[in-house]
Every structure is written in C-alpha cells, then in structure tokens.
Write a protein that holds these residues in place. Sequence first.
Motif, PDB file in Angstrom:
ATOM      1  N   GLN A   5     -11.473  12.283  20.930  1.00  0.00           N
ATOM      2  CA  GLN A   5     -12.422  11.222  20.614  1.00  0.00           C
ATOM      3  C   GLN A   5     -12.510  11.007  19.098  1.00  0.00           C
ATOM      4  N   LEU A   6     -11.400  10.637  18.488  1.00  0.00           N
ATOM      5  CA  LEU A   6     -11.379  10.489  17.032  1.00  0.00           C
ATOM      6  C   LEU A   6     -12.267   9.339  16.570  1.00  0.00           C
ATOM      7  N   HIS A   7     -12.472   8.354  17.416  1.00  0.00           N
ATOM      8  CA  HIS A   7     -13.309   7.227  17.016  1.00  0.00           C
ATOM      9  C   HIS A   7     -14.764   7.647  16.822  1.00  0.00           C
ATOM     10  N   TRP A  19     -10.723  16.446   6.821  1.00  0.00           N
ATOM     11  CA  TRP A  19     -11.829  17.003   7.595  1.00  0.00           C
ATOM     12  C   TRP A  19     -12.093  16.080   8.785  1.00  0.00           C
ATOM     13  N   LEU A  20     -12.359  16.689   9.935  1.00  0.00           N
ATOM     14  CA  LEU A  20     -12.791  15.943  11.112  1.00  0.00           C
ATOM     15  C   LEU A  20     -13.992  16.649  11.708  1.00  0.00           C
ATOM     16  N   SER A  21     -15.044  15.887  11.973  1.00  0.00           N
ATOM     17  CA  SER A  21     -16.208  16.470  12.651  1.00  0.00           C
ATOM     18  C   SER A  21     -16.984  15.373  13.332  1.00  0.00           C
ATOM     19  N   GLY A  22     -17.954  15.766  14.145  1.00  0.00           N
ATOM     20  CA  GLY A  22     -18.880  14.815  14.712  1.00  0.00           C
ATOM     21  C   GLY A  22     -19.879  14.368  13.672  1.00  0.00           C
ATOM     22  N   TYR A 557      -9.617   2.991  20.710  1.00  0.00           N
ATOM     23  CA  TYR A 557      -8.601   3.810  21.362  1.00  0.00           C
ATOM     24  C   TYR A 557      -8.854   5.226  20.864  1.00  0.00           C
ATOM     25  N   PRO A 558      -9.413   6.120  21.698  1.00  0.00           N
ATOM     26  CA  PRO A 558      -9.991   7.377  21.201  1.00  0.00           C
ATOM     27  C   PRO A 558      -9.111   8.207  20.267  1.00  0.00           C
ATOM     28  N   PRO A 559      -7.803   8.429  20.565  1.00  0.00           N
ATOM     29  CA  PRO A 559      -7.044   9.310  19.670  1.00  0.00           C
ATOM     30  C   PRO A 559      -6.385   8.605  18.484  1.00  0.00           C
ATOM     31  N   ALA A 560      -6.732   7.345  18.230  1.00  0.00           N
ATOM     32  CA  ALA A 560      -6.088   6.600  17.143  1.00  0.00           C
ATOM     33  C   ALA A 560      -6.411   7.209  15.789  1.00  0.00           C
TER      34      ALA A 560
END
Length: 656
Positions: A5-7, A19-22, A557-560
């Motif tokens: 769910q990258l979006h 960095w990736l986080s909620g 598109y969630p994994p974009a």
Amino acid sequence: MAQHQLHERVTCVASPATWLSGPDGRLGGDADGLYVEDRRAVARLEVTVDGATLTALDVQRTGAASAVFAGVRDSLTVTRSRLAEPLGGTETVTLANEAGERRSVVLAVDVATDFATTGAVRDDLTASIVDFRAEEDGAWWARSADGMAVRLDTTPAPEGALRWAVTLEAGEAWSVELRFTRTDIPPIQRAKRFSTLRVAAADPRLDALVRTGVQDLDALRRTDGADVYYSAGSPWYLTLFGRDALWAARLGLPLGVEVAAGTLRALAARQGTAYDGDTEEEPGRILHEVRPPDAVHRLPPVYYGTVDATALFVCTLADAHRWGMRPDAVEALLPNVEAALAWLAGHEGFVAYRSTGKGLTNQGWKDSGDGIQFADGRVATGTLALCEVQGYAYQAALHGADLLDAFGRPGGQRWRAWAAELAERFREAFWCPGGYPAVAVTGDGEQVDAVASNMGHLLGTGLLSEDESAVVADHLASLRSPFGLRTLATDSAGYDPGSYHAGSVWPHDTAIALLGLARDGHRQEAAALVGALLSAAERFDYRLPELYGGDDGATPYPPACRPQAWAAAVGPAVLTALLGLDVDVPAGRITFDPLRPSPVGAFRVRGLKVAGGELDVTVDAAGAVTVHNGPIGISFLLADGSPARIGRPTSAASAG
C-alpha cells in the motif's frame, strides 16, 4: 507483485536512500523501512512514552527528502522530524510539555532491521529480524552475515538501553537525534541541486506540479563519478535504469542539460561490447538496469534486456546537443552513437526482441508479462517489434545522421537511407485494417491489433505523415480519461483499469504523447491532455505516482513508485508543450509556438536553463509571447519566423 500500500505511505527520498512509513511515522509493517542501496537498513522503528504508543495527530511532507509527524501522549506533544540522506537518514524526536506543571517520562525507541533487498520486500518474502545492539564505540549496530552494517548514533546518548528519562518543566521541550548510516558501502556524493525552474500561472495547479516535480527530481539525483543521472523511482528503482533515466532527462531538459549529459556518459561507460546470453548484453546495446551485487533479485546486477534504450540514447544526445550541451562533450559520445546505430541496424526487418526465458518477458516500457495484448485479450508472445520502438529508431537514425554530419564524421547518408526504408516497411506491416498502427508486429508478421497508448510515442518522431499523425491523434482522443491516456482502449477484451499496463494511466506516457501532439500541430488534443495531467496531479497532492487507475477516478495503484523520475519530469515537459518550445542552440535560435488559447491561462516561466543561461518568458491568455531574459547570442522567434517580443529583464534570472 505484492500489493504493498505505497499510496498510503509517507516517502522521504535522497537517492539512493528512502524512508517509507504510514502517516503515524511508525516503521513496522508491509514495506515500511529505511532503505539504502536496495537493502533495508531499518525495518522497525517505534517510539513510546512511558511504554505507550503515541496518538497520531498530523503529518506534513516538508520537502522531497523530509517530513514531520506529530503525535501526542497525555499532555506531551511528540514530533518526529525525518530526513533522508544518501547513506541513511536521521529522525529527531522532540517532546514538548504543554501542561502547566513539570512532567517526568521515559522515552523509549525500539529499532531493528532485516537487511532485506527491495526485490524481496516487493515480492513479500520474509526475512529474520535483527535488533540493534550497543558496542564499545558508543554506537548501536546491526550487522548481517553478508557484511552489511548499519550504525545508529544518538544525541544525547541513552541510559543503557535505548531509553531516556526526561524531566520537562511547563512549556519546555527536549529532543534526541537518531542518525542511521549504512557503513559497508563507500561514501555517496550528493548531487548538487541546480534546478531553478519555477512558474506562476493563472491556474495554480501548474505551479504546484512543476514545483513538486523539480523537488522530487532533485531528490532522485545520483552521481556516477562526476556525472549525474536520475534514479528511476522510490522505493523499488533507486538505481540507474537506461530507459527511465533517458526519458526523465529528455522530459526534464528545461532544467538544463547537465543530467542528460551525465546520464549519457554513465550509460556509454556501460554500453555493451560483447555477447552474453545471461545478461543479454550485445555490442552497442544500452543497458536496462544496474543493481548492487548484494541486492540482486531475479535479474543479473547489470542487465541489458531492453529494446528501446539504445535508440533513446541517440535521441537524447541529439536533444541535449540542441539544448546546449557542450560540443566537445557531444563529440566524445559519437563513437557510442555509431555503436548504438549499428545495434539498431543489426535487427532483421524491425528492431525487435524475443524473451530468452532468463530475463524480462517484454522489453519495451510496457514490460509486464501481459503488457502487449491483441484486441481480443490474447497476450502477444514470441518475437515482437513494438510500434513505438520503430519510431524511436527512425528518429535516432535521422538525428544520429545529423550529429555525424555536424562533427564531420561519415555515415550520415547511410542512416538517412536506413530510416527511409524503415518507414516504408513500417507502413506496410503496422497499419491495421481499422486504420491505426498496431501496438506490435510478431515475428510471423501478425499485427497485435489492440488500440494502445504506444502509438502516441510515434508523434513527433517524423515517422508518420501528416495524415497518419492526424489518425493517431484521433485514436489518442478515444484513449483519454479525465486524468490522462489509458494504456489500452476500454473496448479491448483485456482492458483492466487497475492493471499495470492494460488500461492504467502512466503520467510519463501521457506527457510523451502530449509533446508529440503539440509538435505535430494537434493543439486541441494537446490542451486536453494538459488539463488531464493537472487534474491527476491535484488528486495526488502534486506528487504524481508511477501510474494510477485508468478509470474516471484516478484510483491509486497501491504498489506504484512515488516519486518516480519520469512522472516527476511531467511538469517540465508540460511547460515545453505549453510554450511550443523548439530549442536549437547550434543554429542560434529558440522558437515559441504556444498552445492557443492557453489551457492554464496566462503564465510566466522563470529559470529555464538553455545554453549556459536562463530563459524567462511570459505567455498571456491569448498565447502572445514575451521574452524577458535569455542566453546571450540566441535569437527568439515565433513559429512564423518573426522575432518574439522582448520585455523588461527580470533581476531574478541570469542573462547567461
């Protein structure tokens, strides 16, 4: 591909780190983490106060590389200020006592990693968690069996474990900085920021799109020695991709030629010289992607399986030459141009590919397994010649011939003749009975007859006649959604608006078609695509993703990837189309042929980099052009050949 769910993620990028986080700032699930050079350096990072998690309040992205997360615990406001840096990143945790009395609390940090490659994370493969441990040097470390090492420095130092006993008077604040650094790789030079492009328009969405795109391109810059290129996108593609880097550099030429020149040199240094069945290297071929050896996943560390990057290499050099790349730097790459043209001519009939079974099934930009389809939904297989690749090859041959002529090298006439023959073969083989170019032709000569956005890439290449260009423009109108071009027509049996390539919208694909429409004189359709891209940008907070749903809602598109370099370059590309900009520094002229009436109202562009100078220009709502500043020694013309109006210079821009 797993549906990460990258979006919904907050992304901070300083290539090759991200960095990736909620929105609460916690790292602990899905694709969350701090990644450096295609490996996850931090997989879990949680902050608690007196053993309790924080209640999230807000998050603000403060730049391409930074964000601030706000939370609360009782009467304490807790902010997490995050910054990405090339070898890692920092997080500064600040406690602010909003109560009217003294507070004593214990702040704790729980941090661990798994050293997973981005490819493994993308495929949802699990790995063992490793906690950070204190060592004698006072830092905290996590080390993998294959030698990866991540260092955590804290200021101030913790009291034993990663704990801090904090006493705050009323209104007082206290902070701790957590600095993560991957230490097993050489220092990474941060590419200098030199983007000055900015715009003010009656439609403020244009300003926001350009500003965000420029910031993201800055964040995606990487260095290859002294050369700079754009890594493809976060988080899966923070590395050198031939096709992506070349298109991003071409679309981003209003920012200057430095990135185009660096990209060309980085790819030329790795141009194929031998035949290798495993990597698909061939003499003259430009690579598809490069990965660190410790982060390979499915494909070799250097992989050449792309059918279009070689022609795009020649086209990009020709464009950069026209935009003012130094003549000696252009001349140094002409042997690579000759090798690339020889690779193109080495194909029988059309420039085509066939899957080896070891690499990618499809080798054009629609490289998913079902990316090339017939109208009845069948997936095309075997040897495939893509329509857009023939357009690239035609343009490469003509522009390559011009380059060779300009520098007194032989071969120009040969490549013009080759281009003319390719055009004739294309007309005979690609035009479907319905009166449009097939997306591809198989090795047996069968037309892959879906109506697809690939045909939009033919515009502006010169391969199409005026009548053929008009036919393609009409078909693109049928592919247009309110937010850009669908990759596949809605009446195709395989149409799926939520797919990767069979009905979704890709911003760069739309921008390429937009530029071609503007160059070929299809102004109404070009203006419609400008509006569609601005509408999409508004839906995505002006950070356009790699792709989104091709329905009427711009569905994520969630994994974009987001940001993605060629999507970030859409803003500069839109300006090129709006201005009708034709730059020819060797000929000493810049020509304007703006879209009329302007689909964004009146607008002013500052800081367009051309020929070592900066260009400032205003276009009023009716399309009248006024040049305020520009590089010395250049004539400014309108499409009819008359001189452009010269207005009062602005102090904000250099005259070159």
